[in-house]
Scaffold this motif. Structure first.
Motif, PDB file in Angstrom:
ATOM      1  N   ILE A   4       0.817  -1.220   0.232  1.00 20.89           N
ATOM      2  CA  ILE A   4      -0.087   0.041   0.108  1.00 20.89           C
ATOM      3  C   ILE A   4       0.901   1.336   0.060  1.00 20.89           C
ATOM      4  CG2 ILE A   4      -1.896   1.249   1.222  1.00 20.89           C
ATOM      5  CD1 ILE A   4      -2.602  -1.406   2.342  1.00 20.89           C
ATOM      6  N   SER A   5       0.577   2.281  -0.819  1.00 21.53           N
ATOM      7  CA  SER A   5       1.426   3.390  -1.263  1.00 21.53           C
ATOM      8  C   SER A   5       1.571   4.243   0.249  1.00 21.53           C
ATOM      9  CB  SER A   5       1.230   3.758  -2.457  1.00 21.53           C
ATOM     10  OG  SER A   5       0.102   4.864  -2.107  1.00 21.53           O
ATOM     11  N   ASN A   6       2.716   5.038   0.136  1.00 19.16           N
ATOM     12  CA  ASN A   6       2.911   6.134   1.011  1.00 19.16           C
ATOM     13  C   ASN A   6       1.838   7.040   0.891  1.00 19.16           C
ATOM     14  OD1 ASN A   6       4.866   6.551   3.545  1.00 19.16           O
ATOM     15  ND2 ASN A   6       6.482   6.059   2.007  1.00 19.16           N
ATOM     16  N   THR A   7       1.688   7.576  -0.207  1.00 13.48           N
ATOM     17  CA  THR A   7       0.494   8.760  -0.610  1.00 13.48           C
ATOM     18  C   THR A   7      -0.984   8.024   0.096  1.00 13.48           C
ATOM     19  OG1 THR A   7       1.345   8.245  -2.669  1.00 13.48           O
ATOM     20  CG2 THR A   7      -0.139  10.010  -2.419  1.00 13.48           C
ATOM     21  N   ALA A   8      -1.071   6.772  -0.293  1.00 15.62           N
ATOM     22  CA  ALA A   8      -2.499   6.200   0.385  1.00 15.62           C
ATOM     23  C   ALA A   8      -2.436   6.149   1.814  1.00 15.62           C
ATOM     24  CB  ALA A   8      -2.523   4.984  -0.307  1.00 15.62           C
ATOM     25  N   ILE A   9      -1.499   5.784   2.391  1.00 17.06           N
ATOM     26  CA  ILE A   9      -1.265   5.873   3.888  1.00 17.06           C
ATOM     27  C   ILE A   9      -1.510   7.185   4.455  1.00 17.06           C
ATOM     28  CG2 ILE A   9       0.138   5.146   5.763  1.00 17.06           C
ATOM     29  CD1 ILE A   9       1.278   2.867   4.244  1.00 17.06           C
ATOM     30  N   GLU A  10      -0.707   8.381   3.691  1.00 15.47           N
ATOM     31  CA  GLU A  10      -1.104   9.583   4.059  1.00 15.47           C
ATOM     32  C   GLU A  10      -2.539   9.987   4.195  1.00 15.47           C
ATOM     33  OE1 GLU A  10       0.569  12.447   4.979  1.00 15.47           O
ATOM     34  OE2 GLU A  10       2.418  10.706   5.354  1.00 15.47           O
ATOM     35  N   LYS A  11      -3.255   9.645   3.061  1.00 16.13           N
ATOM     36  CA  LYS A  11      -4.741  10.127   2.914  1.00 16.13           C
ATOM     37  C   LYS A  11      -5.428   9.510   4.437  1.00 16.13           C
ATOM     38  CE  LYS A  11      -5.123  10.342  -1.820  1.00 16.13           C
ATOM     39  NZ  LYS A  11      -5.799   9.847  -3.070  1.00 16.13           N
ATOM     40  N   VAL A  12      -5.107   8.321   4.802  1.00 14.87           N
ATOM     41  CA  VAL A  12      -5.721   7.500   5.813  1.00 14.87           C
ATOM     42  C   VAL A  12      -5.399   7.995   7.321  1.00 14.87           C
ATOM     43  CG1 VAL A  12      -4.381   5.552   6.202  1.00 14.87           C
ATOM     44  CG2 VAL A  12      -6.904   5.402   5.763  1.00 14.87           C
ATOM     45  N   GLN A  13      -4.247   8.877   7.432  1.00 10.00           N
ATOM     46  CA  GLN A  13      -3.775   9.271   8.748  1.00 10.00           C
ATOM     47  C   GLN A  13      -4.572   9.451   9.718  1.00 10.00           C
ATOM     48  OE1 GLN A  13      -0.617   9.426  10.155  1.00 10.00           O
ATOM     49  NE2 GLN A  13       0.931   8.976   8.638  1.00 10.00           N
ATOM     50  N   PRO A  14      -5.886  10.352   9.310  1.00  9.84           N
ATOM     51  CA  PRO A  14      -6.622  10.940  10.295  1.00  9.84           C
ATOM     52  C   PRO A  14      -7.203   9.934  11.002  1.00  9.84           C
ATOM     53  CG  PRO A  14      -6.905  12.161   8.153  1.00  9.84           C
ATOM     54  CD  PRO A  14      -6.178  10.925   8.119  1.00  9.84           C
ATOM     55  N   LEU A  15      -7.347   8.523  10.550  1.00 11.35           N
ATOM     56  CA  LEU A  15      -8.060   7.554  11.173  1.00 11.35           C
ATOM     57  C   LEU A  15      -7.467   6.799  12.145  1.00 11.35           C
ATOM     58  CD1 LEU A  15      -9.248   5.417   7.899  1.00 11.35           C
ATOM     59  CD2 LEU A  15     -10.767   6.783   9.619  1.00 11.35           C
ATOM     60  N   PHE A  16      -6.172   7.211  12.108  1.00 10.11           N
ATOM     61  CA  PHE A  16      -5.463   6.595  13.447  1.00 10.11           C
ATOM     62  C   PHE A  16      -5.571   7.215  14.822  1.00 10.11           C
ATOM     63  CE2 PHE A  16      -1.835   5.137   9.952  1.00 10.11           C
ATOM     64  CZ  PHE A  16      -2.651   3.979   9.703  1.00 10.11           C
ATOM     65  N   ASP A  17      -5.923   8.661  14.493  1.00  9.97           N
ATOM     66  CA  ASP A  17      -6.206   9.299  15.601  1.00  9.97           C
ATOM     67  C   ASP A  17      -7.692   9.778  16.090  1.00  9.97           C
ATOM     68  OD1 ASP A  17      -3.203   9.505  16.517  1.00  9.97           O
ATOM     69  OD2 ASP A  17      -3.382  10.634  14.626  1.00  9.97           O
ATOM     70  N   PHE A  18      -8.389   9.024  15.415  1.00 10.41           N
ATOM     71  CA  PHE A  18     -10.185   9.239  15.428  1.00 10.41           C
ATOM     72  C   PHE A  18     -10.575   9.421  16.924  1.00 10.41           C
ATOM     73  CE2 PHE A  18     -13.804   7.896  12.746  1.00 10.41           C
ATOM     74  CZ  PHE A  18     -13.558   9.029  11.776  1.00 10.41           C
ATOM     75  N   SER A  19     -11.291  10.481  16.931  1.00  8.79           N
ATOM     76  CA  SER A  19     -11.708  10.877  18.516  1.00  8.79           C
ATOM     77  C   SER A  19     -13.036  11.568  18.506  1.00  8.79           C
ATOM     78  CB  SER A  19     -10.757  11.222  19.451  1.00  8.79           C
ATOM     79  OG  SER A  19     -10.381  12.723  18.937  1.00  8.79           O
ATOM     80  N   GLY A  20     -13.590  11.884  19.324  1.00 11.01           N
ATOM     81  CA  GLY A  20     -14.877  12.736  19.722  1.00 11.01           C
ATOM     82  C   GLY A  20     -16.016  11.513  19.886  1.00 11.01           C
ATOM     83  N   SER A  21     -17.310  12.372  19.664  1.00  8.37           N
ATOM     84  CA  SER A  21     -18.353  11.559  19.718  1.00  8.37           C
ATOM     85  C   SER A  21     -18.473  10.753  18.498  1.00  8.37           C
ATOM     86  CB  SER A  21     -19.686  12.482  20.029  1.00  8.37           C
ATOM     87  OG  SER A  21     -19.555  13.251  18.800  1.00  8.37           O
ATOM     88  N   ASN A  22     -19.730   9.770  18.525  1.00 13.14           N
ATOM     89  CA  ASN A  22     -19.984   9.320  17.363  1.00 13.14           C
ATOM     90  C   ASN A  22     -20.291  10.054  16.021  1.00 13.14           C
ATOM     91  OD1 ASN A  22     -19.534   6.439  18.490  1.00 13.14           O
ATOM     92  ND2 ASN A  22     -21.555   6.476  19.289  1.00 13.14           N
ATOM     93  N   ASN A  23     -21.001  11.000  16.508  1.00 12.92           N
ATOM     94  CA  ASN A  23     -21.511  12.158  15.417  1.00 12.92           C
ATOM     95  C   ASN A  23     -20.157  12.816  14.904  1.00 12.92           C
ATOM     96  OD1 ASN A  23     -24.420  11.414  14.976  1.00 12.92           O
ATOM     97  ND2 ASN A  23     -24.774  12.336  16.967  1.00 12.92           N
ATOM     98  N   ASP A  24     -19.340  13.114  15.533  1.00 12.56           N
ATOM     99  CA  ASP A  24     -18.156  13.829  15.230  1.00 12.56           C
ATOM    100  C   ASP A  24     -17.463  12.777  14.211  1.00 12.56           C
ATOM    101  OD1 ASP A  24     -18.624  15.741  16.738  1.00 12.56           O
ATOM    102  OD2 ASP A  24     -17.036  15.173  18.375  1.00 12.56           O
ATOM    103  N   LYS A  25     -17.371  11.476  14.720  1.00 14.26           N
ATOM    104  CA  LYS A  25     -16.694  10.643  13.874  1.00 14.26           C
ATOM    105  C   LYS A  25     -17.377  10.382  12.492  1.00 14.26           C
ATOM    106  CE  LYS A  25     -14.591   7.831  17.668  1.00 14.26           C
ATOM    107  NZ  LYS A  25     -14.557   6.831  18.340  1.00 14.26           N
ATOM    108  N   LEU A  26     -18.776  10.395  12.469  1.00 14.96           N
ATOM    109  CA  LEU A  26     -19.414  10.177  11.550  1.00 14.96           C
ATOM    110  C   LEU A  26     -19.376  11.313  10.511  1.00 14.96           C
ATOM    111  CD1 LEU A  26     -22.598   8.297  12.687  1.00 14.96           C
ATOM    112  CD2 LEU A  26     -21.207   7.246  11.011  1.00 14.96           C
TER     113      LEU A  26
END
Lengths: 455, 455
Positions: B227-249
């Motif tokens: 999986i490419s570095n560019t692809a992983i970059e795009k997915v970075q926010p998922l690694f520190d996902f927080s807040g309420s369920n609605n925030d995440k949604l």
């Protein structure tokens, strides 16, 4: 290809599970009232625990489990090419499925002897497996329900087991069962008196067939087995044994007066018969049956068997007895035991025939909320939650109807599952339109009113 | 030689059975309140039903049953001498032990499709067997407790399963569980957006490990899987996902706006989250966890997993999800299903750690009648019968004490089994001497007074 299951096994529908659980729970409840404790043992045991405990026929009927991995690797090549299945088995299989509950129980008692408080009253309700040829009423997977006491010689146990049978069958509304009782010592005494002590097994096996093959058949079999005519003459009165239990005991006492063992057997039976007379039974009757031997060699005292109510054609629905050395096979000597068993599958068939399952509550919702309007769903789910919190089984038909046809499908669902109450729609102010499908009565009620209405 | 049981299997003592049944009965009760019906399937299935359904590893871990009789007779001699275990297996074994409850359920639905009313809500609580290497908390024989609905696409099922988890864990007093939820369509959407659609499995398997190996480990594994570095970059926010369920949604909705499937997943999750917000939960909380993939490829919609209350170190105590083609493997297409499972053994360990078993009634008599005088026995047995008829567990110590030592043995029995009340002797006029062993209080009472006293 249509999927199927192995012959001799069964799938159970929810109605069948509910009915079977009704029987299991009734038995469990009585077991616990009488002071028995549940244990459970693994589905498979080490082969050496089971093999050789049930005779040659039993060994053959035990289901063996193939070792995992490269199980052939270490098997001798010559053995393999000789294709000697029975010799290869022990090399490629070291585990086997439980064949009954008695041997695993004996193993359990010996293994955990330091943690057990004796006398140990245990019960066990688990399936067993036998590679028998399947036929009507005989399965390769079936449940056994056993209660045993080990570590006590007291005859009060025998008395309690008669009470326990009576208690369970009365609670099942299975009235008019006959609890047959005999004593192995009486059988030995008879054999001794007629001078055929060495032929006791042949004698009891033949006598046990009296119901099936009649007096002539039994005499023929006894002669074939080398029991003399003179001996058979002496035993003739047993073929037409009748009267009350006390009459029979008097007759036996006279017949066996010269046999110490036989006299002991008469005394033991007299104790049980007298105690039960003093205590009374609810719906069963106790009957001394001197032909009862149950073909099993390990009984040493009382022998029990229960016959279904008269008019129902069915073999025994329960049986058991006292054995003096159950745990000896695993190295723990001098532990006397006595136990009984309930035949679940046959009890089920008898109850079905007598229409005794009508009282069993089936696992289905009491109230079905129809789903015709998407925007009513949340209110309905809230109402359903309240019903459930009040112990009422309720559900929403999951998919919203998009057409007349789909609406009909929901009514058909209520029909097929025989659901008593149907909520069709939500009126304003949290009022629901509910219909009693038996009476046709229809009302508009609040959720609290519904709780009262359906209860 | 001391007898033993196969590794990875267990004997259960009466205390353990009582505790396990407490959990089983609580789960069953909720299953039935929610409209699920029990079914049971055989312990062993035809091999072709199971083989190939769990991957290569699964095939290896399935316990196979050796055919009965002369099973080697028809096996090709060359095959035998080549000692190719895996090829020989199918020639000498045609049955295998159930590996899970899902495949037998799929087989059941297809086989009985004409007798089933759809949507079919079934539950099943039975043991399964896996030839896994045993370790702490992992057994070769263990129970699964599954509830599934097949034949409905409605998202209300997902909502109900969240309620069902909450209901069961609340009733078990296991408060503070977290019900994690995700949706396979969101995972697919993410993979699509980052342009790694063909690597979805690698991506989800890596993402699933976030808790265990951390962000760096996941990135490393993703890179290794191509999986490419560019692809992983795009997915970075998922690694520190927080807040309420609605925030995440909200955040996911933005991230996946270009993916039709991803957007569908967000909508589905939003429905479940909104409904549960409106309905409320009793003791659990619902948490959107985008790393949740459960390693299983057959989920197509919702994915569930339940975490034990914070502070208890334990893997998931339940899980499940929606699958779109469960019965396709047996030839019945287009049957959507969704289901959840409860992990009995782990729930047991968590409850033990939290001391939640104290309320469980153990299977032991409430009243023990000591047996010091032979001639009191019948009166005592009569009294015991009355207690039992009033639902009170009672028993007579079976053997009469013939010495001081034997009397002590009876007291010791009461001690070991922690029996609350002991009746020592019969006074005249059917009055019994009874002692409350906790308080030391001793009274002379009639049997009716005893019933009131011990209740």
């Amino acid at each position: 290809m249509k999927p199927s299951i192995p012959k001799g096994t069964r799938d159970f529908s929810s109605t069948e599970v509910a009915r079977r659980n009704f029987i299991f729970n009734t038995i469990k409840h009585s077991f616990e009232l009488f002071g028995f404790q549940p244990i459970e043992t693994p589905t498979f045991e080490n082969s050496e625990t089971l093999m050789g405990k049930y005779g040659e026929e039993g060994d053959r009927l035990i289901f063996k489990i193939l070792n995992s991995g490269d199980y052939l690797k270490k098997v001798d090549e010559e053995l393999l090419s000789a294709k000697n299945s029975s010799k290869v088995t022990s090399k490629i299989s070291e585990k086997a499925l439980r064949y009954d509950l008695t041997v695993p129980f004996a193993r359990y008692v010996v293994q955990h002897q330091n943690d057990i408080t004796f006398p140990f009253k245990r019960y066990q309700i688990q399936p067993v497996w036998r590679a028998d040829r399947p036929q009507k009423g005989r399965f390769r997977e079936f449940y056994q329900c056993d209660a045993d006491v080990v570590g006590s010689d007291s005859l009060w146990q025998e008395v309690e087991f008669v009470q326990l049978y009576d208690s369970v069958f009365s609670k099942l509304q299975l009235k008019g069962t006959t609890i047959k009782i005999n004593n192995r010592k009486i059988l030995s005494g008879i054999a001794e008196v007629i001078g055929a002590k060495d032929k006791l097994i042949d004698f009891t096996v033949a006598l046990d067939k009296l119901d099936k093959i009649g007096k002539e058949g039994v005499v023929k079999e006894m002669l074939e087995k080398g029991i003399s005519n003179t001996a058979i003459e002496k035993v003739q009165p047993l073929f037409d044994f009748s009267g009350s239990n006390n009459d029979k005991l008097d007759s036996l006492a006279a017949m066996l007066s010269t046999s110490e063992e036989g006299t002991k057997g008469v005394e033991e039976l007299q104790f049980v018969v007298d105690s039960i007379s003093a205590l009374g039974l609810e719906s069963a009757s106790l009957e001394l049956d001197v032909t009862l031997a149950r073909g099993l060699n390990y009984y040493t005292g009382a022998i029990f068997e229960v016959a279904a109510p008269e008019g129902v054609k069915m073999g025994s629905i329960g049986g058991g007895g006292r054995y003096d050395d159950l745990t000896g096979i695993f190295g723990l000597k001098d532990v006397s035991g006595v136990g009984i068993s309930f035949g679940l599958d046959r009890i089920y068939l008898v109850m079905e025939e007598l229409g005794l399952f009508e009282a069993v509550e089936l696992p289905k919702p009491k109230v079905l909320f129809l789903n015709f309007e998407e925007n009513e769903s949340l209110s309905k789910i809230k109402a359903i939650r309240e019903l459930r919190e009040n112990g009422i089984k309720a559900e929403l038909y999951p998919d919203v109807a998009m057409s007349n046809k789909q609406e009909k499908k929901q009514f058909k669902y209520a029909d097929k599952r025989e659901i008593e109450f149907v909520v069709t729609s939500l009126e304003e102010d949290q009022m629901f339109n509910i219909k009693d499908r038996k009476t046709g009565e229809q009302k508009v009620l609040t959720i609290n009113e519904i709780i009262t209405f359906v209860k």
